[in-house]
Design a protein around this motif. Structure first.
Motif, PDB file in Angstrom:
ATOM      1  N   PRO A  53      29.952  38.518  45.709  1.00 39.03           N
ATOM      2  CA  PRO A  53      30.934  37.978  44.764  1.00 39.03           C
ATOM      3  C   PRO A  53      30.273  37.336  43.544  1.00 39.03           C
ATOM      4  O   PRO A  53      29.224  36.711  43.647  1.00 39.03           O
ATOM      5  CB  PRO A  53      31.689  36.940  45.596  1.00 39.03           C
ATOM      6  CG  PRO A  53      31.436  37.314  47.019  1.00 39.03           C
ATOM      7  CD  PRO A  53      30.062  37.901  47.044  1.00 39.03           C
ATOM      8  N   ILE A  54      30.896  37.530  42.400  1.00 39.11           N
ATOM      9  CA  ILE A  54      30.498  36.892  41.150  1.00 39.11           C
ATOM     10  C   ILE A  54      31.616  35.942  40.726  1.00 39.11           C
ATOM     11  O   ILE A  54      32.787  36.328  40.725  1.00 39.11           O
ATOM     12  CB  ILE A  54      30.263  37.935  40.043  1.00 39.11           C
ATOM     13  CG1 ILE A  54      29.056  38.800  40.367  1.00 39.11           C
ATOM     14  CG2 ILE A  54      30.082  37.261  38.689  1.00 39.11           C
ATOM     15  CD1 ILE A  54      27.735  38.094  40.257  1.00 39.11           C
ATOM     16  N   GLU A  55      31.270  34.709  40.384  1.00 37.62           N
ATOM     17  CA  GLU A  55      32.271  33.751  39.920  1.00 37.62           C
ATOM     18  C   GLU A  55      32.540  33.973  38.433  1.00 37.62           C
ATOM     19  O   GLU A  55      31.609  34.010  37.623  1.00 37.62           O
ATOM     20  CB  GLU A  55      31.804  32.319  40.176  1.00 37.62           C
ATOM     21  CG  GLU A  55      31.793  31.941  41.648  1.00 37.62           C
ATOM     22  CD  GLU A  55      31.642  30.442  41.856  1.00 37.62           C
ATOM     23  OE1 GLU A  55      31.217  29.748  40.910  1.00 37.62           O
ATOM     24  OE2 GLU A  55      31.949  29.984  42.968  1.00 37.62           O
ATOM     25  N   ILE A  56      33.826  34.112  38.098  1.00 42.21           N
ATOM     26  CA  ILE A  56      34.238  34.402  36.728  1.00 42.21           C
ATOM     27  C   ILE A  56      35.109  33.250  36.230  1.00 42.21           C
ATOM     28  O   ILE A  56      36.154  32.942  36.816  1.00 42.21           O
ATOM     29  CB  ILE A  56      35.032  35.725  36.641  1.00 42.21           C
ATOM     30  CG1 ILE A  56      34.320  36.836  37.420  1.00 42.21           C
ATOM     31  CG2 ILE A  56      35.243  36.121  35.189  1.00 42.21           C
ATOM     32  CD1 ILE A  56      32.977  37.205  36.887  1.00 42.21           C
ATOM     33  N   LEU A  62      32.786  39.852  30.948  1.00 40.36           N
ATOM     34  CA  LEU A  62      31.349  40.095  31.022  1.00 40.36           C
ATOM     35  C   LEU A  62      31.064  41.325  31.868  1.00 40.36           C
ATOM     36  O   LEU A  62      31.939  41.850  32.552  1.00 40.36           O
ATOM     37  CB  LEU A  62      30.602  38.869  31.566  1.00 40.36           C
ATOM     38  CG  LEU A  62      31.144  38.189  32.836  1.00 40.36           C
ATOM     39  CD1 LEU A  62      30.679  38.897  34.086  1.00 40.36           C
ATOM     40  CD2 LEU A  62      30.710  36.729  32.878  1.00 40.36           C
ATOM     41  N   THR A  63      29.809  41.788  31.811  1.00 40.82           N
ATOM     42  CA  THR A  63      29.386  42.971  32.546  1.00 40.82           C
ATOM     43  C   THR A  63      28.090  42.681  33.284  1.00 40.82           C
ATOM     44  O   THR A  63      27.164  42.083  32.719  1.00 40.82           O
ATOM     45  CB  THR A  63      29.178  44.161  31.591  1.00 40.82           C
ATOM     46  OG1 THR A  63      30.396  44.436  30.893  1.00 40.82           O
ATOM     47  CG2 THR A  63      28.758  45.405  32.361  1.00 40.82           C
ATOM     48  N   PRO A  87      40.711  41.423  42.253  1.00 40.47           N
ATOM     49  CA  PRO A  87      41.175  40.896  40.970  1.00 40.47           C
ATOM     50  C   PRO A  87      40.024  40.264  40.193  1.00 40.47           C
ATOM     51  O   PRO A  87      39.174  39.582  40.756  1.00 40.47           O
ATOM     52  CB  PRO A  87      42.211  39.855  41.389  1.00 40.47           C
ATOM     53  CG  PRO A  87      42.733  40.349  42.701  1.00 40.47           C
ATOM     54  CD  PRO A  87      41.546  40.959  43.388  1.00 40.47           C
ATOM     55  N   GLY A  88      40.006  40.533  38.894  1.00 40.29           N
ATOM     56  CA  GLY A  88      38.915  40.070  38.055  1.00 40.29           C
ATOM     57  C   GLY A  88      37.951  41.170  37.663  1.00 40.29           C
ATOM     58  O   GLY A  88      37.123  40.983  36.778  1.00 40.29           O
ATOM     59  N   VAL A  89      38.060  42.360  38.314  1.00 42.34           N
ATOM     60  CA  VAL A  89      37.235  43.514  37.944  1.00 42.34           C
ATOM     61  C   VAL A  89      38.093  44.476  37.136  1.00 42.34           C
ATOM     62  O   VAL A  89      39.156  44.911  37.588  1.00 42.34           O
ATOM     63  CB  VAL A  89      36.667  44.227  39.181  1.00 42.34           C
ATOM     64  CG1 VAL A  89      35.856  45.448  38.747  1.00 42.34           C
ATOM     65  CG2 VAL A  89      35.802  43.282  40.001  1.00 42.34           C
ATOM     66  N   ALA A 166      41.668  37.198  33.355  1.00 43.87           N
ATOM     67  CA  ALA A 166      42.765  36.860  32.440  1.00 43.87           C
ATOM     68  C   ALA A 166      43.598  35.686  32.939  1.00 43.87           C
ATOM     69  O   ALA A 166      44.615  35.345  32.333  1.00 43.87           O
ATOM     70  CB  ALA A 166      43.658  38.083  32.244  1.00 43.87           C
ATOM     71  N   THR A 167      43.178  35.055  34.028  1.00 45.21           N
ATOM     72  CA  THR A 167      43.930  33.937  34.583  1.00 45.21           C
ATOM     73  C   THR A 167      43.397  32.614  34.035  1.00 45.21           C
ATOM     74  O   THR A 167      42.424  32.576  33.291  1.00 45.21           O
ATOM     75  CB  THR A 167      43.828  33.930  36.127  1.00 45.21           C
ATOM     76  OG1 THR A 167      42.509  33.506  36.515  1.00 45.21           O
ATOM     77  CG2 THR A 167      44.079  35.322  36.694  1.00 45.21           C
ATOM     78  N   ASP A 168      44.049  31.524  34.434  1.00 47.74           N
ATOM     79  CA  ASP A 168      43.603  30.193  34.011  1.00 47.74           C
ATOM     80  C   ASP A 168      42.839  29.486  35.126  1.00 47.74           C
ATOM     81  O   ASP A 168      42.645  28.274  35.092  1.00 47.74           O
ATOM     82  CB  ASP A 168      44.786  29.341  33.555  1.00 47.74           C
ATOM     83  CG  ASP A 168      45.862  29.200  34.632  1.00 47.74           C
ATOM     84  OD1 ASP A 168      45.665  29.725  35.741  1.00 47.74           O
ATOM     85  OD2 ASP A 168      46.901  28.573  34.350  1.00 47.74           O
ATOM     86  N   ALA A 169      42.396  30.252  36.122  1.00 49.54           N
ATOM     87  CA  ALA A 169      41.639  29.678  37.240  1.00 49.54           C
ATOM     88  C   ALA A 169      40.334  30.444  37.425  1.00 49.54           C
ATOM     89  O   ALA A 169      40.227  31.627  37.080  1.00 49.54           O
ATOM     90  CB  ALA A 169      42.463  29.738  38.526  1.00 49.54           C
ATOM     91  N   ARG A 170      39.342  29.776  37.979  1.00 47.12           N
ATOM     92  CA  ARG A 170      38.076  30.430  38.280  1.00 47.12           C
ATOM     93  C   ARG A 170      38.266  31.309  39.516  1.00 47.12           C
ATOM     94  O   ARG A 170      38.884  30.878  40.496  1.00 47.12           O
ATOM     95  CB  ARG A 170      36.999  29.380  38.536  1.00 47.12           C
ATOM     96  CG  ARG A 170      35.583  29.915  38.446  1.00 47.12           C
ATOM     97  CD  ARG A 170      34.575  28.802  38.648  1.00 47.12           C
ATOM     98  NE  ARG A 170      33.267  29.156  38.101  1.00 47.12           N
ATOM     99  CZ  ARG A 170      32.155  28.497  38.353  1.00 47.12           C
ATOM    100  NH1 ARG A 170      32.184  27.431  39.146  1.00 47.12           N
ATOM    101  NH2 ARG A 170      31.025  28.874  37.808  1.00 47.12           N
TER     102      ARG A 170
END
Length: 329
Positions: A53-56, A62-63, A87-89, A166-170
């Protein structure tokens, strides 16, 4: 950025799916059936690659490139690919490399992609823009032989993953890749990718917010009329507004959506052959930014123009690569 966070790679050698009368092991109806953790079940015969997992952060784009080595100890012939993106990818691209570029398990944002690593070497092998995606190679080449993609034992590669929160949470995001293999000893017709790449992109800055700049690039690549294509698509970054592939006057593929360009597929005979002997591709752009945009891997500030097809018969694992209208292999 470089990380020592490792991948999980799994290879299992049990049978996968149900056999046909001709002895060719077929994929399960839903090979991407989810495990209790919400991801992909490892294939019965093949391998699985799972990124850490990568924290976004919120609003971050980013890539990263995730380097791996497949854990299969013998050569495999792949009949189906499947992937799961949390979600997030935004999208993922799987490249195979003829040698080790980084230690397996390395996660790196710098020098991530074809432009940074070098255009000769990495082989575009699979891509996905949807959270859950699967693609089966043709079960019949028109002469009763299944089509397969060769993966040598211990194959090196990397997954280029584009993240967009695109969310407001990490959030934490990762990808999973499954490769389903034919049973050992099954005779197949080898498949490979036909990849074009144009490095001549140069979009001037927008004159103002209301007057974006425009531009386009194109290319023409030799293609054998004996090559039978079973899928075709294109690839650009967010300035791309229109892409197409032509065979003479015939439009083979057309898209106006950079994020989800879609695919043109021929799942059974007759497959598509370029009767003109040329594959022509074009990418058109609109640049609303106040800065110049050129060729490169950065999805926010640079651009790409590629046509990607898969065909058979091909030299196992290699396919063809056409750079700025010059065939390199």
């Amino acid at each position: 950025m470089r990380s020592s966070v490792a991948f999980v790679l799994v290879t299992t050698l049990a049978s996968c799916g149900s056999p046909r009368e001709d002895g060719v092991d077929q994929p399960d109806a839903q090979p991407d059936a989810q495990s209790t953790s919400g991801g992909l079940m490892p294939p019965g015969h093949g391998f699985q690659v799972m990124s850490s997992p990568i924290e976004i952060d919120p609003g971050t784009e980013l890539t990263y490139c995730h380097y791996f080595r497949t854990s299969n100890t013998s050569d495999l012939t792949i009949k189906q690919w499947a992937s799961h993106m949390t979600p997030g990818v935004h999208h993922m691209i799987v490249y195979l490399t003829p040698q080790k570029l980084r230690e397996p398990g390395t996660i790196e944002a710098d020098k991530c992609g074809l432009a940074s690593i070098g255009t000769v070497g990495p082989i575009w092998t699979y891509s996905a823009q949807d959270a859950d995606h699967q693609f089966a190679l043709p079960a019949d080449d028109g002469n009763g032989t299944p089509v397969g993609q060769s993966i040598p034992a211990g194959q090196y590669g990397f997954i280029q993953v584009h993240y967009l929160n695109a969310t407001d949470a990490r959030i934490q995001a990762h990808v999973e890749l499954n490769a389903y293999a034919y049973d050992d000893g099954i005779q197949v017709t080898p498949a490979g990718p036909f990849v074009t790449l144009n490095t001549l992109i140069d979009l001037p800055p927008a004159a103002s917010a209301l007057t974006p700049s425009t531009g386009m690039v194109n290319g023409s690549c030799n293609v054998s009329s004996d090559a039978k294509f079973y899928v075709m698509t294109t690839y650009t970054h967010k300035q791309g507004v229109h892409t197409f592939v032509k065979d003479g006057a015939t439009t083979v593929f057309d898209s106006m959506n950079w994020a989800h360009p879609g695919t043109k597929e021929w799942s059974s005979s007759p497959f598509y052959s370029f009767t003109s002997g040329k594959l022509f591709y074009q990418c058109e752009y609109v640049n609303p930014n106040n800065y110049r945009i050129q060729y490169g891997d950065d999805t926010a500030t640079q651009e790409m123009c590629m046509a990607i097809g898969y065909y058979f018969p091909a030299i196992p694992g290699n396919g063809h690569f056409c750079l700025d209208s010059f065939m390199l292999n």
